[in-house]
Scaffold this active site. Structure first.
Site, mmCIF file in Angstrom:
data_model
loop_
_atom_site.group_PDB
_atom_site.id
_atom_site.type_symbol
_atom_site.label_atom_id
_atom_site.label_comp_id
_atom_site.label_asym_id
_atom_site.label_seq_id
_atom_site.Cartn_x
_atom_site.Cartn_y
_atom_site.Cartn_z
ATOM 1 N N HIS A 75 0.825 -1.212 0.000
ATOM 2 C CA HIS A 75 0.000 0.000 0.000
ATOM 3 C C HIS A 75 0.861 1.266 0.000
ATOM 4 O O HIS A 75 0.381 2.340 -0.332
ATOM 5 C CB HIS A 75 -0.905 -0.018 1.235
ATOM 6 C CG HIS A 75 -2.280 0.533 1.029
ATOM 7 N ND1 HIS A 75 -2.919 0.565 -0.194
ATOM 8 C CD2 HIS A 75 -3.169 1.066 1.903
ATOM 9 C CE1 HIS A 75 -4.126 1.095 -0.051
ATOM 10 N NE2 HIS A 75 -4.296 1.414 1.217
ATOM 11 N N ASN A 119 -6.647 7.303 4.200
ATOM 12 C CA ASN A 119 -8.045 7.665 3.974
ATOM 13 C C ASN A 119 -8.342 9.145 4.207
ATOM 14 O O ASN A 119 -9.486 9.573 4.074
ATOM 15 C CB ASN A 119 -8.976 6.776 4.802
ATOM 16 C CG ASN A 119 -8.698 6.862 6.289
ATOM 17 O OD1 ASN A 119 -7.745 7.518 6.705
ATOM 18 N ND2 ASN A 119 -9.520 6.212 7.091
ATOM 19 N N ASP A 165 -0.866 2.704 -5.406
ATOM 20 C CA ASP A 165 -0.811 1.262 -5.659
ATOM 21 C C ASP A 165 -2.083 0.824 -6.370
ATOM 22 O O ASP A 165 -3.146 1.399 -6.171
ATOM 23 C CB ASP A 165 -0.650 0.502 -4.335
ATOM 24 C CG ASP A 165 -1.764 0.793 -3.334
ATOM 25 O OD1 ASP A 165 -2.576 -0.120 -3.084
ATOM 26 O OD2 ASP A 165 -1.830 1.913 -2.807
ATOM 27 N N ASN A 201 -9.089 3.928 -0.986
ATOM 28 C CA ASN A 201 -9.536 4.943 -0.025
ATOM 29 C C ASN A 201 -8.786 6.268 -0.147
ATOM 30 O O ASN A 201 -9.363 7.323 0.080
ATOM 31 C CB ASN A 201 -9.428 4.409 1.405
ATOM 32 C CG ASN A 201 -10.443 3.322 1.676
ATOM 33 O OD1 ASN A 201 -11.500 3.275 1.052
ATOM 34 N ND2 ASN A 201 -10.114 2.428 2.581
#
Length: 187
Positions: free
Chosen positions: A20, A66, A91, A112
């Site tokens: 991530h 997020n 990613d 997100n």
């Protein structure tokens, strides 16, 4: 001309090597290649890369994934960056490891970080460089996969893929999105 290059990731040592955080890794590689050091500033870690006549503000948001839009909005305002000079490095599960795709906009594809940036900016029309992380996980295993670390096979190719992503970032700033997509998206 100023550009804002945002690498998405999560702060904290437990996330450093996760899939991530590939956006952070791309920016780290770009900075390292030019002997630049990130400074801890408002909403993120920031450094400035000069590429010919272009100034690239490299931003690794410290807001967690997020809430990435808060950092993007702040630095776009701070540096007076027009929307067309924003590039988000992210990613992507839909691409095999190391595959790179530059796009002028599009959906968030369940990401997100992109979802929050889109929400804050009020548009999907900002450039993103998608870095493929693959999707080799069992049903229901997506979160563990993206927050997991790269395997040996991926790591063997990592430096070359990070270099290519860096070349694409520079090309975006120097030659524009259309040229960069035409030249690099096939590689």
């Amino acid at each position: 001309m100023n550009h804002l290059i945002v690498g998405l990731g999560n702060i904290g040592s437990e996330y450093v090597h996760t899939r991530h955080n590939i956006g952070f890794r791309v920016l780290d590689a770009l900075a390292k290649a030019s002997n630049l050091v990130f400074e801890d500033k408002r909403y993120g870690f920031v450094t400035t890369l000069k590429v010919k006549n272009q100034t690239l503000t490299l931003l690794k948001p410290s807001t967690y994934m997020n809430l990435s839009g808060n950092a993007v909005r702040y630095w776009m305002n701070e540096k007076k960056i027009p929307l067309e000079n924003l590039l988000v490095v992210v990613d992507d599960l839909a691409l095999p490891f190391g595959q790179l795709r530059l796009r002028p906009g599009g959906s968030e594809a369940g990401h997100n970080g992109l979802r929050h940036i889109t929400s804050v900016l009020g548009t999907q029309q900002y450039a993103r460089l998608r870095f493929g992380i693959g999707n080799d996980f069992p049903k229901g295993g997506q979160v563990d996969f993206v927050l997991g670390e790269f395997g040996e096979q991926d790591l063997a190719l990592m430096d070359e893929r990070l270099d290519m992503a860096g070349e694409m970032v520079k090309s975006f700033a120097l030659s524009g999105i259309q040229f960069t997509m035409n030249h690099y998206n096939k590689k």
